[in-house]
Design an enzyme around this catalytic site. Sequence first.
Site, PDB file in Angstrom:
ATOM      1  N   THR A 154      43.344 -19.957   8.067  1.00  0.00           N
ATOM      2  CA  THR A 154      42.830 -20.804   6.970  1.00  0.00           C
ATOM      3  C   THR A 154      41.529 -21.461   7.414  1.00  0.00           C
ATOM      4  O   THR A 154      41.328 -21.692   8.607  1.00  0.00           O
ATOM      5  CB  THR A 154      43.832 -21.894   6.530  1.00  0.00           C
ATOM      6  OG1 THR A 154      44.964 -21.273   5.954  1.00  0.00           O
ATOM      7  CG2 THR A 154      43.249 -22.863   5.509  1.00  0.00           C
ATOM      8  N   ARG A 182      54.464 -15.693  -2.971  1.00  0.00           N
ATOM      9  CA  ARG A 182      54.556 -16.944  -2.215  1.00  0.00           C
ATOM     10  C   ARG A 182      53.281 -17.782  -2.443  1.00  0.00           C
ATOM     11  O   ARG A 182      52.177 -17.251  -2.506  1.00  0.00           O
ATOM     12  CB  ARG A 182      54.698 -16.592  -0.722  1.00  0.00           C
ATOM     13  CG  ARG A 182      54.797 -17.796   0.193  1.00  0.00           C
ATOM     14  CD  ARG A 182      53.589 -17.923   1.090  1.00  0.00           C
ATOM     15  NE  ARG A 182      53.686 -19.054   1.986  1.00  0.00           N
ATOM     16  CZ  ARG A 182      52.653 -19.553   2.655  1.00  0.00           C
ATOM     17  NH1 ARG A 182      51.467 -18.997   2.533  1.00  0.00           N
ATOM     18  NH2 ARG A 182      52.799 -20.593   3.420  1.00  0.00           N
ATOM     19  N   VAL A 183      53.454 -19.090  -2.598  1.00  0.00           N
ATOM     20  CA  VAL A 183      52.313 -19.968  -2.863  1.00  0.00           C
ATOM     21  C   VAL A 183      51.952 -20.751  -1.600  1.00  0.00           C
ATOM     22  O   VAL A 183      52.800 -21.419  -1.000  1.00  0.00           O
ATOM     23  CB  VAL A 183      52.631 -20.929  -4.036  1.00  0.00           C
ATOM     24  CG1 VAL A 183      51.514 -21.944  -4.226  1.00  0.00           C
ATOM     25  CG2 VAL A 183      52.830 -20.127  -5.324  1.00  0.00           C
ATOM     26  N   SER A 184      50.698 -20.638  -1.207  1.00  0.00           N
ATOM     27  CA  SER A 184      50.199 -21.359  -0.030  1.00  0.00           C
ATOM     28  C   SER A 184      49.922 -22.826  -0.380  1.00  0.00           C
ATOM     29  O   SER A 184      49.700 -23.156  -1.538  1.00  0.00           O
ATOM     30  CB  SER A 184      48.901 -20.678   0.408  1.00  0.00           C
ATOM     31  OG  SER A 184      48.119 -21.554   1.146  1.00  0.00           O
ATOM     32  N   ASP A 185      49.885 -23.672   0.638  1.00  0.00           N
ATOM     33  CA  ASP A 185      49.533 -25.085   0.412  1.00  0.00           C
ATOM     34  C   ASP A 185      48.047 -25.262   0.084  1.00  0.00           C
ATOM     35  O   ASP A 185      47.647 -26.300  -0.449  1.00  0.00           O
ATOM     36  CB  ASP A 185      49.822 -25.905   1.672  1.00  0.00           C
ATOM     37  CG  ASP A 185      48.970 -25.411   2.835  1.00  0.00           C
ATOM     38  OD1 ASP A 185      49.226 -24.284   3.312  1.00  0.00           O
ATOM     39  OD2 ASP A 185      48.031 -26.115   3.234  1.00  0.00           O
ATOM     40  N   THR A 203      45.626 -27.004   7.671  1.00  0.00           N
ATOM     41  CA  THR A 203      45.992 -25.650   8.048  1.00  0.00           C
ATOM     42  C   THR A 203      47.369 -25.706   8.706  1.00  0.00           C
ATOM     43  O   THR A 203      47.830 -26.777   9.094  1.00  0.00           O
ATOM     44  CB  THR A 203      44.943 -25.017   8.988  1.00  0.00           C
ATOM     45  OG1 THR A 203      45.358 -23.684   9.310  1.00  0.00           O
ATOM     46  CG2 THR A 203      44.783 -25.808  10.278  1.00  0.00           C
ATOM     47  N   GLY A 204      48.007 -24.548   8.812  1.00  0.00           N
ATOM     48  CA  GLY A 204      49.339 -24.517   9.420  1.00  0.00           C
ATOM     49  C   GLY A 204      50.315 -23.812   8.502  1.00  0.00           C
ATOM     50  O   GLY A 204      49.916 -23.050   7.627  1.00  0.00           O
ATOM     51  N   GLY A 206      52.305 -23.417   5.446  1.00  0.00           N
ATOM     52  CA  GLY A 206      52.185 -24.024   4.119  1.00  0.00           C
ATOM     53  C   GLY A 206      53.451 -24.722   3.664  1.00  0.00           C
ATOM     54  O   GLY A 206      53.392 -25.778   3.029  1.00  0.00           O
TER      55      GLY A 206
HETATM   56  N1  ASP Z   1      48.351 -22.948   5.365  1.00  0.00           N
HETATM   57  C1  ASP Z   1      48.225 -21.536   5.162  1.00  0.00           C
HETATM   58  C2  ASP Z   1      49.405 -21.047   4.382  1.00  0.00           C
HETATM   59  O1  ASP Z   1      50.528 -21.414   4.683  1.00  0.00           O
HETATM   60  C3  ASP Z   1      48.170 -20.744   6.419  1.00  0.00           C
HETATM   61  C4  ASP Z   1      47.323 -21.323   7.494  1.00  0.00           C
HETATM   62  O2  ASP Z   1      46.809 -22.417   7.425  1.00  0.00           O
HETATM   63  O3  ASP Z   1      47.192 -20.644   8.482  1.00  0.00           O
HETATM   64  O4  ASP Z   1      49.236 -20.252   3.507  1.00  0.00           O
END
Ligand code: ASP
Length: 280
Positions: A154, A182-185, A203-204, A206
């Site tokens: 991200t 699937r829905v990302s944050d 990031t991380g 979601g």
């Molecule tokens: N936050 C993003 C998601 O879960 C992935 C990421 O930040 O690496 O879609």
Amino acid sequence: MKIIIHGGFFSESSQSDEVKKQKQDSLKNIIKKSYEFLMSHDSMETVIYAVKLLEDDPLFNAGIGSQIQRDGKIRLSASLMDSEKNKFSGVINVEDIKNPILLAQYLRDEEDNVLSGEGAISYAKNKGFDYYSSETEERRNDYINNLKSSGVGTVGCVALDKNGNLAVATSTGGKGFELPGRVSDSATIAGNYVNKNCGVSCTGVGEDIVSGAVAAKIVTRVTDGFSIKDAFSKTFDELKEIDGFAGAIGIDRLGQMYCQESHPKVVYASFDGEELIVFE
Ligand code: ASP
């Protein structure tokens, strides 16, 4: 004027020193260009500019080089918000375009500000977005290996312009190998949020970021009188209760920049015109 950007997480266990150096160099280059841009543009134009540059760099999991979902397709999500109009716009799971952040920008001017799936795809076509496959050989190899080694990604940017307006933008290829739908944050207020007091991009994982309402909580806490450091700290403490995996960058109205992570380490850089900080 202040600017902070991130490019997701760096995983010591699965990524080489060479990749780390490439990411550091890319962030330095992008933050310098974006700061220069900020000198003659507002914060919203600047976060779009910075996130587009990050999407165009295959090193990061957004735009070109995005991760592949379980059915073999890439679906992109991105969102944008500014403190002046307090307007959030975004796209969820759009396919076959190069820069989802530019689609989020178009949606600011619509009555419906967030579009997903088929609706987002036909909206992009109507707006003249060309077909573009974001797939790279590396991501296809990750997919073949079930993406166990690529870590999370991200990209995001928070900027404060000379008029004191804040803006945030976040863009992602998702967490990789997820179920279609699937829905990302990243296109929610948990992953990307700003008001006149503070802006945050996450990031991380979601699911953890949404469960912890991370960006919205930090911004609300700063609005209610917390320092940016305390707002990050309390929100990340709460994330421990669910063993959440997240990182976030932010700037408050006073220009204080902050980055915190639940696990090492967020790939980020900040610049105020004098001091350039890059993750190590
Ligand atoms: N936050 C993003 C998601 O879960 C992935 C990421 O930040 O690496 O879609």
